[in-house]
Design a protein around this motif. Structure first.
Motif, PDB file in Angstrom:
ATOM      1  N   LEU A   1       1.084  -1.510   0.284  1.00  0.00           N
ATOM      2  CA  LEU A   1       0.164   0.157  -0.205  1.00  0.00           C
ATOM      3  C   LEU A   1       0.549   1.058   0.210  1.00  0.00           C
ATOM      4  N   PRO A   2       0.346   2.668  -1.222  1.00  0.00           N
ATOM      5  CA  PRO A   2       1.169   3.567  -0.657  1.00  0.00           C
ATOM      6  C   PRO A   2       1.304   4.313   1.343  1.00  0.00           C
ATOM      7  N   GLU A   3       2.563   4.990   0.997  1.00  0.00           N
ATOM      8  CA  GLU A   3       2.869   5.628   1.645  1.00  0.00           C
ATOM      9  C   GLU A   3       1.487   6.444   2.385  1.00  0.00           C
ATOM     10  N   GLY A   4       1.232   6.765   3.345  1.00  0.00           N
ATOM     11  CA  GLY A   4       0.085   7.921   3.864  1.00  0.00           C
ATOM     12  C   GLY A   4      -1.790   7.066   3.684  1.00  0.00           C
ATOM     13  N   VAL A   5      -1.549   6.252   3.336  1.00  0.00           N
ATOM     14  CA  VAL A   5      -2.957   5.869   3.191  1.00  0.00           C
ATOM     15  C   VAL A   5      -3.953   5.742   4.152  1.00  0.00           C
ATOM     16  N   PRO A   6      -5.023   5.881   4.570  1.00  0.00           N
ATOM     17  CA  PRO A   6      -6.010   5.822   5.928  1.00  0.00           C
ATOM     18  C   PRO A   6      -5.325   4.154   6.142  1.00  0.00           C
ATOM     19  N   ALA A   7      -5.155   3.779   7.404  1.00  0.00           N
ATOM     20  CA  ALA A   7      -4.983   2.623   8.598  1.00  0.00           C
ATOM     21  C   ALA A   7      -5.112   2.423   9.337  1.00  0.00           C
ATOM     22  N   MET A   8      -5.487   1.023  10.312  1.00  0.00           N
ATOM     23  CA  MET A   8      -5.755   1.171  11.635  1.00  0.00           C
ATOM     24  C   MET A   8      -4.392   1.011  12.810  1.00  0.00           C
ATOM     25  N   ARG A   9      -4.151   1.763  13.713  1.00  0.00           N
ATOM     26  CA  ARG A   9      -2.978   0.759  14.531  1.00  0.00           C
ATOM     27  C   ARG A   9      -3.678   0.586  15.810  1.00  0.00           C
ATOM     28  N   SER A  10      -3.376  -0.998  16.083  1.00  0.00           N
ATOM     29  CA  SER A  10      -4.163  -1.480  16.593  1.00  0.00           C
ATOM     30  C   SER A  10      -3.056  -1.990  18.382  1.00  0.00           C
ATOM     31  N   GLU A  11      -3.025  -1.255  19.478  1.00  0.00           N
ATOM     32  CA  GLU A  11      -2.078  -1.411  20.320  1.00  0.00           C
ATOM     33  C   GLU A  11      -2.729  -2.536  21.444  1.00  0.00           C
ATOM     34  N   ARG A  12      -2.685  -3.119  22.501  1.00  0.00           N
ATOM     35  CA  ARG A  12      -3.358  -4.386  22.794  1.00  0.00           C
ATOM     36  C   ARG A  12      -1.735  -4.413  24.059  1.00  0.00           C
ATOM     37  N   ILE A  13      -2.509  -4.424  24.948  1.00  0.00           N
ATOM     38  CA  ILE A  13      -1.800  -5.297  26.869  1.00  0.00           C
ATOM     39  C   ILE A  13      -2.495  -6.891  27.116  1.00  0.00           C
ATOM     40  N   THR A  14      -1.922  -7.657  26.635  1.00  0.00           N
ATOM     41  CA  THR A  14      -2.385  -9.312  27.118  1.00  0.00           C
ATOM     42  C   THR A  14      -2.155  -9.813  28.441  1.00  0.00           C
ATOM     43  N   ARG A  15      -2.814  -9.634  29.204  1.00  0.00           N
ATOM     44  CA  ARG A  15      -2.085 -10.287  31.127  1.00  0.00           C
ATOM     45  C   ARG A  15      -2.406 -11.388  31.004  1.00  0.00           C
ATOM     46  N   ASP A  16      -2.363 -11.937  32.081  1.00  0.00           N
ATOM     47  CA  ASP A  16      -2.423 -13.356  32.841  1.00  0.00           C
ATOM     48  C   ASP A  16      -3.454 -13.241  33.838  1.00  0.00           C
ATOM     49  N   ALA A  17      -3.681 -14.188  34.893  1.00  0.00           N
ATOM     50  CA  ALA A  17      -4.884 -14.370  35.654  1.00  0.00           C
ATOM     51  C   ALA A  17      -4.205 -13.266  37.033  1.00  0.00           C
ATOM     52  N   ASP A  18      -3.108 -13.422  37.401  1.00  0.00           N
ATOM     53  CA  ASP A  18      -2.765 -12.069  37.842  1.00  0.00           C
ATOM     54  C   ASP A  18      -1.779 -11.090  37.302  1.00  0.00           C
ATOM     55  N   ARG A  19      -2.720 -10.452  36.700  1.00  0.00           N
ATOM     56  CA  ARG A  19      -2.737  -9.363  35.779  1.00  0.00           C
ATOM     57  C   ARG A  19      -0.922  -8.888  35.518  1.00  0.00           C
ATOM     58  N   ARG A  20      -0.386  -9.828  35.290  1.00  0.00           N
ATOM     59  CA  ARG A  20       0.541  -9.194  35.042  1.00  0.00           C
ATOM     60  C   ARG A  20       0.978  -9.351  33.493  1.00  0.00           C
ATOM     61  N   PRO A  21       1.393  -8.661  32.661  1.00  0.00           N
ATOM     62  CA  PRO A  21       1.494  -8.647  31.411  1.00  0.00           C
ATOM     63  C   PRO A  21       2.466  -9.731  30.773  1.00  0.00           C
ATOM     64  N   LEU A  22       1.535 -10.307  29.512  1.00  0.00           N
ATOM     65  CA  LEU A  22       2.884 -10.819  28.913  1.00  0.00           C
ATOM     66  C   LEU A  22       3.120 -10.311  28.022  1.00  0.00           C
ATOM     67  N   VAL A  23       2.174  -9.583  27.012  1.00  0.00           N
ATOM     68  CA  VAL A  23       2.869  -9.244  26.055  1.00  0.00           C
ATOM     69  C   VAL A  23       2.137  -8.033  25.533  1.00  0.00           C
ATOM     70  N   VAL A  24       2.944  -7.395  24.788  1.00  0.00           N
ATOM     71  CA  VAL A  24       2.601  -5.836  23.983  1.00  0.00           C
ATOM     72  C   VAL A  24       2.709  -6.274  22.872  1.00  0.00           C
ATOM     73  N   ASP A  25       1.398  -5.962  22.539  1.00  0.00           N
ATOM     74  CA  ASP A  25       1.430  -5.979  20.826  1.00  0.00           C
ATOM     75  C   ASP A  25       1.233  -4.496  20.260  1.00  0.00           C
ATOM     76  N   VAL A  26       1.817  -4.412  18.839  1.00  0.00           N
ATOM     77  CA  VAL A  26       1.514  -3.182  18.052  1.00  0.00           C
ATOM     78  C   VAL A  26       0.935  -3.641  16.730  1.00  0.00           C
ATOM     79  N   ALA A  27      -0.018  -3.066  16.307  1.00  0.00           N
ATOM     80  CA  ALA A  27      -0.373  -3.725  14.460  1.00  0.00           C
ATOM     81  C   ALA A  27      -0.958  -2.698  14.183  1.00  0.00           C
ATOM     82  N   ILE A  28      -0.862  -2.686  12.784  1.00  0.00           N
ATOM     83  CA  ILE A  28      -1.671  -1.739  11.316  1.00  0.00           C
ATOM     84  C   ILE A  28      -2.233  -2.801  11.014  1.00  0.00           C
ATOM     85  N   LEU A  29      -3.040  -2.633  10.418  1.00  0.00           N
ATOM     86  CA  LEU A  29      -3.668  -3.029   9.670  1.00  0.00           C
ATOM     87  C   LEU A  29      -4.119  -2.247   8.502  1.00  0.00           C
TER      88      LEU A  29
END
Length: 265
Positions: free
Chosen positions: A200-228
């Motif tokens: 895709l060309p630079e500057g076209v509209p996109a979506m940015r997803s930022e996600r923090i995933t945690r376990d049962a103790d609310r301990r962060p497991l992963v930080v994900d940054v995705a461009i869709l």
């Protein structure tokens, strides 16, 4: 010649078979289907019956017919939801949709300051940085970078993530089960490098997803940054008596069907 069962109307059998063939990528978005005469001979039916099947596909928005040019496959929506923790790949495969993962790189790096805050670790700590592309029906749609703190980064450093999903491996190797995630999605302009990777060309509209995933103790497991890819993403909010579920679907924006999973994992 393909066998047509006797009881179901022939045009419906042909319709369903073509849907399956499109779904598994035999005919990709933008491809022309074989000519009507060729398809009618392949299925052993009249042109009239074959055209009934194609009309059904047109009504569903799966193909588009151009007089004198043929019938072309439209981009089919790829549904997924933000309402569960199942990975995108697992969810789409359960629906019979082809999804592949390309690993662009993995290395141990000094954690970026903003990621350190989200992971709750000191600045200067090392994390595993995993960069992937999600390919759906042959089209690269999602660029994803995952940051894993120690000890998870070390435990997963040698995993083949083109064949294994991150959440599953976290549970198997580290006993870390994802039970909660916080995800923020915002509109952005496509960065040059990621646009090149997604075609895709630079500057076209996109979506940015930022996600923090945690376990049962609310301990962060992963930080994900995705461009869709913004030309293929529609955000929708499904409201029900018991509450609401926010979801979004990957497609061409002409229609949505069903609910699937989040792009992370």
């Amino acid at each position: 010649m393909r066998v047509i069962p006797g009881r179901t109307p022939k045009y419906m059998v042909i319709r369903d078979d073509l849907i399956k063939r499109i779904g598994r990528g035999e005919f990709a978005p933008g491809d022309a289907l074989p000519g009507q005469r060729h398809l009618s001979e392949e299925y052993g039916v009249s042109l009239m019956t074959l055209r009934q099947a194609l009309d059904e596909l047109c009504d569903r928005g799966l193909v588009e017919q151009f007089p004198g040019k043929g019938t072309y496959v439209r981009a089919m929506p790829v549904p997924y939801s933000m309402g569960n923790l199942r990975s995108l790949a697992d969810d789409l495969r359960a629906r019979g949709i082809e999804v592949l993962t390309r690993v662009l790189g993995r290395k141990t790096v000094t954690v970026p300051d903003d990621v350190a805050k989200r992971l709750g670790i000191p600045a200067g700590d090392e994390v595993l940085r995993l960069e992937r592309i999600r390919v759906v029906r042959g089209a690269p749609l999602i660029h994803q970078v995952s940051y894993l703190p120690q000890p998870f980064g070390g435990l997963l450093r040698d995993v083949d993530f083109e064949k294994n999903e991150l959440y599953a491996v976290l549970a198997e190797r580290a006993g870390a089960v994802a039970v909660q995630a916080e995800e923020t999605i915002s509109p952005v302009l496509m960065p040059e490098r990621i646009g090149h990777l997604l075609g895709l060309p630079e500057g076209v509209p996109a979506m940015r997803s930022e996600r923090i995933t945690r376990d049962a103790d609310r301990r962060p497991l992963v930080v994900d940054v995705a461009i869709l890819a913004g030309n293929s993403v529609v955000i929708m909010n499904i409201r029900e008596v018991s509450g609401h579920q926010v979801s979004y679907a990957v497609g061409d924006g002409t229609g949505l069907s069903g609910v699937g999973s989040s792009p992370q994992g």
